[in-house]
Design a protein around this motif. Structure first.
Motif, PDB file in Angstrom:
ATOM      1  N   ASP A   9       0.759  -1.028   0.154  1.00 40.01           N
ATOM      2  CA  ASP A   9      -0.144  -0.163   0.282  1.00 40.01           C
ATOM      3  C   ASP A   9       1.242   0.961   0.065  1.00 40.01           C
ATOM      4  N   ILE A  10       1.500   1.502   0.541  1.00 37.61           N
ATOM      5  CA  ILE A  10       2.723   2.666   0.827  1.00 37.61           C
ATOM      6  C   ILE A  10       3.537   2.943  -0.682  1.00 37.61           C
ATOM      7  N   VAL A  11       3.971   1.816  -1.036  1.00 31.12           N
ATOM      8  CA  VAL A  11       4.897   1.629  -2.085  1.00 31.12           C
ATOM      9  C   VAL A  11       3.888   1.982  -3.715  1.00 31.12           C
ATOM     10  N   HIS A  12       1.987   1.401  -3.563  1.00 31.19           N
ATOM     11  CA  HIS A  12       1.013   2.137  -4.128  1.00 31.19           C
ATOM     12  C   HIS A  12       0.920   3.967  -4.170  1.00 31.19           C
ATOM     13  N   THR A  13       1.211   4.048  -2.828  1.00 33.46           N
ATOM     14  CA  THR A  13       1.371   5.627  -3.086  1.00 33.46           C
ATOM     15  C   THR A  13       2.172   6.339  -3.242  1.00 33.46           C
ATOM     16  N   LEU A  14       3.809   6.019  -2.856  1.00 32.19           N
ATOM     17  CA  LEU A  14       4.638   6.400  -4.153  1.00 32.19           C
ATOM     18  C   LEU A  14       4.278   6.119  -5.913  1.00 32.19           C
ATOM     19  N   LEU A  15       3.676   5.190  -6.518  1.00 33.26           N
ATOM     20  CA  LEU A  15       3.523   4.892  -7.671  1.00 33.26           C
ATOM     21  C   LEU A  15       2.512   6.189  -7.713  1.00 33.26           C
ATOM     22  N   LYS A  16       1.741   6.435  -7.903  1.00 32.80           N
ATOM     23  CA  LYS A  16       0.835   7.455  -7.855  1.00 32.80           C
ATOM     24  C   LYS A  16       1.565   8.692  -7.700  1.00 32.80           C
ATOM     25  N   LEU A  17       2.348   8.503  -6.675  1.00 29.51           N
ATOM     26  CA  LEU A  17       2.666   9.932  -7.153  1.00 29.51           C
ATOM     27  C   LEU A  17       4.005  10.313  -7.939  1.00 29.51           C
ATOM     28  N   GLY A  18       4.572   9.024  -8.664  1.00 22.47           N
ATOM     29  CA  GLY A  18       5.763   9.216  -9.527  1.00 22.47           C
ATOM     30  C   GLY A  18       4.453   9.467 -11.336  1.00 22.47           C
ATOM     31  N   SER A  19       3.589   9.525 -11.050  1.00 21.05           N
ATOM     32  CA  SER A  19       2.637   9.586 -12.292  1.00 21.05           C
ATOM     33  C   SER A  19       2.927  11.545 -12.371  1.00 21.05           C
ATOM     34  N   PHE A  20       3.681  12.159 -12.013  1.00 21.15           N
ATOM     35  CA  PHE A  20       3.656  13.679 -12.063  1.00 21.15           C
ATOM     36  C   PHE A  20       5.148  13.623 -10.926  1.00 21.15           C
ATOM     37  N   ASP A  21       5.737  12.883 -10.514  1.00 22.07           N
ATOM     38  CA  ASP A  21       6.681  13.219  -9.968  1.00 22.07           C
ATOM     39  C   ASP A  21       7.496  12.198 -10.244  1.00 22.07           C
ATOM     40  N   PRO A  22       8.882  12.865 -11.353  1.00 23.29           N
ATOM     41  CA  PRO A  22       9.853  12.018 -11.799  1.00 23.29           C
ATOM     42  C   PRO A  22      11.026  11.468 -10.472  1.00 23.29           C
ATOM     43  N   ILE A  23      10.842  12.722  -9.845  1.00 26.85           N
ATOM     44  CA  ILE A  23      11.422  11.889  -9.165  1.00 26.85           C
ATOM     45  C   ILE A  23      11.960  11.166  -8.260  1.00 26.85           C
ATOM     46  N   THR A  24      10.670  11.091  -7.826  1.00 27.52           N
ATOM     47  CA  THR A  24      10.155   9.622  -6.635  1.00 27.52           C
ATOM     48  C   THR A  24      10.614   8.628  -7.303  1.00 27.52           C
ATOM     49  N   ILE A  25      10.089   7.808  -8.325  1.00 33.86           N
ATOM     50  CA  ILE A  25      10.844   7.047  -9.767  1.00 33.86           C
ATOM     51  C   ILE A  25      12.070   6.871  -8.604  1.00 33.86           C
ATOM     52  N   CYS A  26      13.305   7.693  -9.309  1.00 35.65           N
ATOM     53  CA  CYS A  26      13.997   7.148  -9.066  1.00 35.65           C
ATOM     54  C   CYS A  26      14.888   7.401  -7.077  1.00 35.65           C
ATOM     55  N   CYS A  27      14.125   6.869  -6.639  1.00 40.61           N
ATOM     56  CA  CYS A  27      14.205   7.619  -4.823  1.00 40.61           C
ATOM     57  C   CYS A  27      15.362   5.891  -4.333  1.00 40.61           C
ATOM     58  N   CYS A  28      15.780   6.166  -3.849  1.00 41.89           N
ATOM     59  CA  CYS A  28      16.124   4.393  -3.300  1.00 41.89           C
ATOM     60  C   CYS A  28      15.557   3.480  -1.446  1.00 41.89           C
ATOM     61  N   GLY A  29      14.077   4.270  -1.704  1.00 38.62           N
ATOM     62  CA  GLY A  29      13.422   3.204  -1.041  1.00 38.62           C
ATOM     63  C   GLY A  29      12.176   2.785  -2.167  1.00 38.62           C
ATOM     64  N   ILE A  30      11.903   2.987  -2.793  1.00 39.01           N
ATOM     65  CA  ILE A  30      11.097   2.723  -4.235  1.00 39.01           C
ATOM     66  C   ILE A  30      12.054   1.666  -5.319  1.00 39.01           C
ATOM     67  N   GLN A  31      13.323   1.583  -5.707  1.00 37.53           N
ATOM     68  CA  GLN A  31      14.261   1.083  -5.710  1.00 37.53           C
ATOM     69  C   GLN A  31      14.270  -0.419  -5.721  1.00 37.53           C
ATOM     70  N   ASN A  32      14.509   0.074  -4.071  1.00 29.63           N
ATOM     71  CA  ASN A  32      15.449  -0.841  -3.370  1.00 29.63           C
ATOM     72  C   ASN A  32      14.074  -1.816  -2.380  1.00 29.63           C
ATOM     73  N   TYR A  33      12.793  -1.601  -3.019  1.00 28.26           N
ATOM     74  CA  TYR A  33      11.415  -2.280  -2.632  1.00 28.26           C
ATOM     75  C   TYR A  33      10.901  -3.858  -3.920  1.00 28.26           C
ATOM     76  N   PHE A  34      11.812  -3.129  -4.942  1.00 22.76           N
ATOM     77  CA  PHE A  34      11.201  -4.474  -6.087  1.00 22.76           C
ATOM     78  C   PHE A  34      12.896  -4.810  -6.357  1.00 22.76           C
ATOM     79  N   GLN A  35      13.638  -4.421  -6.031  1.00 23.62           N
ATOM     80  CA  GLN A  35      14.880  -5.087  -6.838  1.00 23.62           C
ATOM     81  C   GLN A  35      15.402  -5.867  -5.433  1.00 23.62           C
ATOM     82  N   LYS A  36      15.134  -5.792  -4.005  1.00 27.12           N
ATOM     83  CA  LYS A  36      15.217  -6.627  -3.112  1.00 27.12           C
ATOM     84  C   LYS A  36      14.653  -6.991  -2.304  1.00 27.12           C
ATOM     85  N   LEU A  37      13.690  -6.323  -1.783  1.00 29.42           N
ATOM     86  CA  LEU A  37      12.446  -7.113  -1.067  1.00 29.42           C
ATOM     87  C   LEU A  37      10.744  -8.313  -2.008  1.00 29.42           C
ATOM     88  N   LEU A  38      10.882  -6.946  -2.946  1.00 32.36           N
ATOM     89  CA  LEU A  38      10.065  -8.066  -4.167  1.00 32.36           C
ATOM     90  C   LEU A  38      10.230  -9.128  -4.186  1.00 32.36           C
TER      91      LEU A  38
END
Length: 535
Positions: A386-415
């Motif tokens: 749910d938290i990742v979903h909020t960031l992905l929704k923010l990433g639709s109009f804020d490109p900085i969000t997608i390159c943040c370590c948190g969301i990158q680590n979630y998809f590459q280390k936790l998922l």
């Protein structure tokens, strides 16, 4: 001065003098002993101030000096000893104030070898906390007789018996067997009178989580999350090295217990993070969205000048007002993004490291009793999604969000390390895949957002999905994954397709970097392989 005062304004002036003297003459043993003893006397005398916010006035100075004088073992050990006395006097309030006072001063940029002298190096903060953990005689002994300069009262005593566990030091044998105990300090709070004085980093993490749970929306909560993000990876590496250098059988079991305790702390942190699932309110107009893209980051191939439609019809005042609104929206997006980014970075790093380390330890111990513990339950995974979903929704109009370590680590280390065969978790993954697909559709509606979007960072997200399919091929049959892959293929094939209604001609240049194209091709290939093997 009355020791019962509770305002720091009364002691700021002379504390500034002591801080300045400590910085200038810290390598002079005489001045070092005098300054540290003065600090302890002040803490004891103004106990009520230092129980609330007094350490905020001295700990930044301590950590700055400690961080930049690591080559001086005398100074380093003296500061460690003094901090241990502070902990004995005030315990948890001291830890909270120390971490809170330096959370904004820690150097978070580890990518360069250049040391920022205005910042506190995170490695040395960790070393100080590890030094406070030590309970051996050398760590506890007052080598420079600092406590001899401290005013003696009921809190500072010279006793021959009942030495507290954490203060056990060298006892000299003089004359005919007379035991002379060193000077020891007792806690200022009677609640800790019967407790031992041993400090552990696990307790430090627990305290930080308590602050986050108590006031989740506060600045202090964000500071504690930053502290955990800094210290947790270093602590995991520390206990790993400690196990490898000692008896693997004994220390390996201890390490497993430590990781299990940390997992409880992490679960507690996730359970208190409901406030992070709140969605960000999108800009109401498209012009605001375009402004965020223009001012937040530049595309790696976007032109240096972005032509605005209807720019000739705008007045200068309107432009200034629009720019101010865009800046405010950037600030709001940053405030929304940062705690979620830090939170996801903490959880992802812990799960990725602990999962691999536990597998190694179980193989090394050769013990059938030791089994892989459950680091996160289904409820925790759903909350994280749910938290990742909020960031992905923010990433639709804020490109900085997608390159943040948190969301990158979630998809590459936790998922990839999540067991998606659990029926409770499948809707969460489907929801994330659907959100990514919708984000791509929304981004590609306009050329300016398509060109300024961080496609290189998006390649990291797709790579995380690839790793997840590689470890769990059964997710290839998730309906939203097929839709996402079809959308990625359409993006690559229609890269230079422009909007016929656009008034400005588009240059025939590649929009997507090579990393993104390669990630799409690799993901499509792994998806086809998973579906064919299953058949």
């Amino acid at each position: 001065m009355d020791g019962k005062t509770t305002t720091t304004s009364d002691i700021i002036l002379f504390l500034s003098v002591i801080n300045g003297s400590f910085i200038l003459h810290c390598e002079d043993l005489t001045m070092l002993r005098f300054c540290l003893a003065t600090y302890i006397n002040i803490v004891k005398h103004f106990r009520h101030i230092f129980a609330t916010n007094g350490y905020l006035l001295i700990m930044p100075t301590f950590l700055h000096v400690y961080s930049h004088t690591q080559s001086n073992p005398m100074l380093r050990k003296a500061i460690e000893y003094c901090c241990r006395q502070f902990y004995i006097l005030h315990r948890i309030p001291f830890i909270l104030q120390m971490l809170g006072s330096i959370s904004q001063l820690v150097d978070l940029d580890q990518s360069t070898n250049i040391t920022n002298t205005n910042k506190i190096q995170s490695l040395y903060l960790f070393r100080l906390l590890i030094a406070l953990e030590q309970t051996n005689i050398d760590a506890m002994y007052d080598d420079y007789f600092i406590l001899e300069l401290v005013k003696h009262d009921s809190v500072t005593t010279n006793r021959a018996v009942h030495i507290p566990t954490g203060n056990m030091s060298v006892i000299a044998v003089l004359g005919q067997g007379t035991l002379i105990a060193p000077i020891v300090i007792k806690s200022l709070d009677f609640c800790y009178a019967d407790d031992d004085t041993i400090f552990t980093l696990i307790n430090c993490f627990d305290v930080c989580v308590t602050v986050v749970a108590y006031a989740p929306d506060s600045i202090r909560s964000l500071q504690m999350l930053s502290v955990i993000d800094i210290l947790l990876p270093k602590y995991l590496e520390y206990i790993k090295d400690s196990t490898n250098k000692n008896d693997i059988q004994k220390r390996g079991r201890d390490e497993i217990k430590i990781i299990e305790k940390l997992s409880i702390t992490i679960k507690t942190l996730i359970n208190t993070s409901e406030w992070l699932t709140r969605a960000f309110i999108e800009p109401k107009c498209d012009t605001s969205l375009d402004g965020i893209y223009k001012y937040s980051r530049a595309s790696y191939r976007s032109p240096s000048i972005v032509i605005e439609e209807d720019s000739t019809n705008r007045f200068i005042d309107d432009r200034t007002k629009s720019r101010t609104q865009d800046t405010d929206e950037l600030k709001q997006a940053s405030e929304f993004r940062r705690p979620r980014d830090t939170f996801l970075s903490i959880i992802s790093t812990f799960i990725h490291f602990s999962t691999q380390r536990l597998n190694e330890l179980i193989k090394l111990l050769h013990d059938s009793i030791n089994r892989m513990p459950e680091l996160l339950d289904a409820k925790s995974h759903i909350r994280l999604a749910d938290i990742v979903h909020t960031l992905l929704k923010l990433g639709s109009f804020d490109p900085i969000t997608i390159c943040c370590c948190g969301i990158q680590n979630y998809f590459q280390k936790l998922l990839p390390y999540t067991n998606w065969s659990d029926e409770q978790l499948r809707p969460a993954l489907n929801h994330l895949l659907r959100r990514i697909d919708r984000m791509f559709i929304k981004i590609c509606k306009k050329q300016i957002t398509k060109r300024c979007f961080d496609w290189e960072a998006t390649a990291g997200i797709l790579n995380g999905i690839y790793l997840t399919i590689d470890r769990h091929p059964y997710i290839a049959y998730f309906p939203n994954l097929k839709a996402l892959i079809s959308g990625c293929i359409a993006l690559i094939l229609n890269e230079n397709l422009t909007d016929s209604n656009h008034s400005v001609p588009c240059l025939n240049v590649l929009i997507f970097p090579k990393e993104f194209s390669r990630s799409v091709i690799k993901l499509v290939g792994r998806y086809l392989l998973a579906t064919n093997v299953s058949k």
